[in-house]
Design a protein around this motif. Structure first.
Motif, PDB file in Angstrom:
ATOM      1  N   ASP A  52      -0.349  -0.249   5.174  1.00 50.18           N
ATOM      2  CA  ASP A  52       0.197   0.976   5.761  1.00 50.18           C
ATOM      3  C   ASP A  52       1.363   0.770   6.725  1.00 50.18           C
ATOM      4  O   ASP A  52       1.730   1.687   7.441  1.00 50.18           O
TER       5      ASP A  52
ATOM      6  N   ALA B 144       1.049   3.819   9.102  1.00 52.65           N
ATOM      7  CA  ALA B 144       1.578   5.019   8.435  1.00 52.65           C
ATOM      8  C   ALA B 144       0.481   5.644   7.582  1.00 52.65           C
ATOM      9  O   ALA B 144      -0.353   4.942   7.014  1.00 52.65           O
ATOM     10  N   PRO B 145       0.452   6.964   7.470  1.00 54.41           N
ATOM     11  CA  PRO B 145      -0.581   7.609   6.645  1.00 54.41           C
ATOM     12  C   PRO B 145      -0.398   7.272   5.172  1.00 54.41           C
ATOM     13  O   PRO B 145       0.717   7.330   4.647  1.00 54.41           O
TER      14      PRO B 145
ATOM     15  N   ASP C 120      -2.490   7.834   1.285  1.00 50.81           N
ATOM     16  CA  ASP C 120      -3.583   8.461   0.546  1.00 50.81           C
ATOM     17  C   ASP C 120      -4.622   7.411   0.146  1.00 50.81           C
ATOM     18  O   ASP C 120      -4.259   6.295  -0.245  1.00 50.81           O
TER      19      ASP C 120
ATOM     20  N   ARG D  34      -4.195   3.502  -1.392  1.00 58.18           N
ATOM     21  CA  ARG D  34      -4.769   2.304  -0.756  1.00 58.18           C
ATOM     22  C   ARG D  34      -5.619   1.526  -1.752  1.00 58.18           C
ATOM     23  O   ARG D  34      -5.539   0.291  -1.831  1.00 58.18           O
TER      24      ARG D  34
ATOM     25  N   PRO E 290       3.312   6.762  -0.356  1.00 51.15           N
ATOM     26  CA  PRO E 290       1.963   6.927   0.193  1.00 51.15           C
ATOM     27  C   PRO E 290       1.105   7.903  -0.586  1.00 51.15           C
ATOM     28  O   PRO E 290      -0.080   8.042  -0.324  1.00 51.15           O
TER      29      PRO E 290
ATOM     30  N   ARG F 192       1.068  16.840   3.875  1.00 48.91           N
ATOM     31  CA  ARG F 192      -0.130  16.292   4.505  1.00 48.91           C
ATOM     32  C   ARG F 192      -0.573  15.060   3.722  1.00 48.91           C
ATOM     33  O   ARG F 192      -0.629  15.093   2.495  1.00 48.91           O
ATOM     34  N   ILE F 193      -0.867  13.979   4.432  1.00 50.31           N
ATOM     35  CA  ILE F 193      -1.319  12.739   3.787  1.00 50.31           C
ATOM     36  C   ILE F 193      -2.581  12.270   4.484  1.00 50.31           C
ATOM     37  O   ILE F 193      -2.587  12.048   5.703  1.00 50.31           O
ATOM     38  N   ASP F 194      -3.641  12.140   3.728  1.00 48.50           N
ATOM     39  CA  ASP F 194      -4.932  11.686   4.255  1.00 48.50           C
ATOM     40  C   ASP F 194      -5.315  12.472   5.509  1.00 48.50           C
ATOM     41  O   ASP F 194      -5.745  11.907   6.519  1.00 48.50           O
TER      42      ASP F 194
ATOM     43  N   GLN G  32      -3.393  14.055   7.599  1.00 50.97           N
ATOM     44  CA  GLN G  32      -2.401  14.072   8.677  1.00 50.97           C
ATOM     45  C   GLN G  32      -1.190  14.917   8.287  1.00 50.97           C
ATOM     46  O   GLN G  32      -0.569  14.699   7.254  1.00 50.97           O
TER      47      GLN G  32
ATOM     48  N   TRP H 250       6.880  11.436   5.459  1.00 53.72           N
ATOM     49  CA  TRP H 250       6.052  10.821   4.421  1.00 53.72           C
ATOM     50  C   TRP H 250       6.685   9.558   3.832  1.00 53.72           C
ATOM     51  O   TRP H 250       6.042   8.820   3.091  1.00 53.72           O
TER      52      TRP H 250
END
Length: 505
Positions: free
Chosen positions: A268, A272-273, A275, A279, A382, A395-397, A399, A407
């Protein structure tokens, strides 16, 4: 995807030109047929100059027949990003302000490609003035992902990435500030290289002493990318950060054996955010590579206040480039350009001084982390590709993104080091869409990083789950997505494109 000449690697095409088993004219004809069939489905290529291309291909065919090729790329049709000037060919930057702009000369990178024999066939689509990670603008419309035209191809080099993935042309140009080249390469399953700032002259940067923005090549394979880089690297007096051309700089790259590589990795880039599915895909790639290399260990890439630093440096560049014009004609610019300029106006000289000092600290922290390693691996995007009608990942995970480019943190944080980074296609993510592995190297370690990437590409290609994915041609042919629905200011000049005709010589 395709099995005909349009899908062949550029290196193979040039070899076939040399042994007379294929002519540039016949290859161009195959590309034009492919473009006619598939470009309407993805809207990757915009302004064309096919009549001139046909004439140039005929000249190239004669040169190859006489054993006197013009250069490394003689006879190869290419796409040039619509932010980059091409002599006598419409260059709109995806902006209503420039929808009638026909430059009188090439950007130096383009001039070098032409000097090597490349044929500039078409421009590739971009977001308005290159702002954002989603390729859509009011002049040409949106570019759809060849794996699903309802989805984004990324940006800002989205047209280039999509054209390559769909086998429309063998090589394309790109550029990268915060991921503009790497993100679309990842989302479309092709190779994209952000070089160190000195490699390819970029004399149109508004701030010549800032290396946040660079030009780079895009291709389908590492060998193709290196071939293109050999032709287009070099300096220019108007870019003080570039260095004079060295013809041998990328001629003899040493590829370390896989079992000798020492790699670091981060899921990350310092928090960083990302998904959860991305990951998981990244972890699977690390698990597959780890047993095959000498070392593969996690690296802490929390290098400092990277987001705020990038915010200031990016806003500074937009303010320099568009501040005066937006005051004179605010109606000529879209919301992303306005937001960047407005952000720039909120920063002070003290903020700017802090950002440049912080970037220096980030570089030194990165140097300490990469010491003893050949490269550091990360995800590139991401999230999976989302609908192009959605401006950006919001929005990512869990956030929320506080600004439209947040993003892109996995790529723009890497831009701050000034070093090279490359994206390799590495199978598909959990959604069945392309997954790109980002590989970072040390500043001015371009040659070594290209060697590492070549080795990794070969390793990834050995397993179906990590090899470069290909779009479903039948599905793409059936697409009826309206990618031009957002056009409000169509180009003023005629787009020179004719249906495929016989070009044999």
């Amino acid at each position: 995807m395709a099995s005909g000449p349009s899908s062949w690697p550029a290196t193979e095409i040039v070899a076939r030109f040399a042994d007379q088993s294929l002519t540039p004219s016949a290859f161009l004809e195959a590309c034009l047929a492919r473009i006619s069939a598939f470009n309407p489905r993805i809207n990757a290529l915009t302004a064309f100059d096919s009549e001139s291309a046909v004439a140039q291909a005929a000249q190239s065919t004669r040169r190859w027949r006489d054993g006197r090729p013009m250069g490394l790329l003689d006879g190869l049709p290419i796409g040039v990003k619509d932010l980059q000037d091409t002599a006598n060919l419409l260059t709109t930057h995806g902006s209503p302000r420039a929808r009638g702009h026909v430059p009188t000369r090439d950007l130096p990178m383009v001039a070098r490609l032409r000097a090597a024999g490349a044929i500039v066939l078409a421009k590739t689509n971009v977001p308005e003035l290159g702002a954002g990670g989603n390729t859509r603008n009011p002049v040409w419309g949106a570019t759809g992902n060849p794996f699903d035209p309802r989805l984004t191809a990324g940006g800002s080099s989205g047209g280039s990435a999509a054209a390559l993935a769909a086998d429309l042309v063998p090589l394309c140009t790109g550029s990268d500030t915060g991921g503009s080249l790497r993100l679309p390469a990842a989302l479309c399953g092709i190779v994209g290289f952000r070089p160190s700032v000195d490699v390819i002259a970029h004399p149109t940067r508004p701030l010549g002493w800032s290396g946040i923005s660079v030009l780079g090549p895009m291709a389908r394979t590492m060998d193709d990318l290196i071939l293109m880089l050999r032709a287009c690297h070099g300096g220019d007096p108007d870019d003080p950060l570039s260095v004079p051309s060295d013809p041998a700089r990328f001629d003899r790259l040493v590829a370390k054996p896989l079992h000798e590589l020492r790699l670091g990795f981060s899921e990350d880039f310092g928090g960083a955010p990302v998904d959860p599915d991305i990951r998981a895909t990244f972890r699977a790639r690390i698990a597959a590579l780890s047993p095959q290399v000498a070392e593969c260990r996690p690296v802490d890439l929390d290098l400092g206040q990277m987001d705020r630093t990038f915010d200031i440096l990016r806003a500074e560049s937009f303010l320099a480039g568009f501040g005066q014009a937006i005051r004179e004609a605010p109606e000529d610019f879209g919301p992303f350009i306005h937001r960047n300029v407005e952000l720039g106006l909120t920063f002070s000289l003290a903020d700017r001084a802090w950002a440049h000092a912080e970037q220096t600290r980030i570089l030194r922290a990165f140097n300490a982390r990469i010491a003893g390693l050949d490269a550091i691996l990360l995800p590139t995007a991401p999230v999976s590709a989302f609908p192009w009608t959605q401006g950006h990942a919001e929005r990512i995970d869990g956030q929320e993104m506080d600004i439209y480019y947040r993003w892109l943190a996995l790529t723009y944080r890497g831009s701050l080091t000034g070093g090279p980074s490359i994206v390799l296609p590495s199978g598909r993510d959990g959604q069945g869409l392309p997954f790109g592995l980002q590989v970072l190297g040390p500043v001015r370690g371009d040659g070594a990083l290209l060697g590492v990437a070549r080795t990794l590409e070969a390793a990834l290609a050995r397993a179906p789950e990590t090899a470069r994915p290909r779009p479903d041609e039948a599905r793409l042919a059936q697409s009826r997505v309206d990618l031009r629905s957002i056009v409000t200011h169509p180009p003023l000049h005629a787009v020179r494109f004719t249906p495929p005709i016989s070009t044999a010589v």
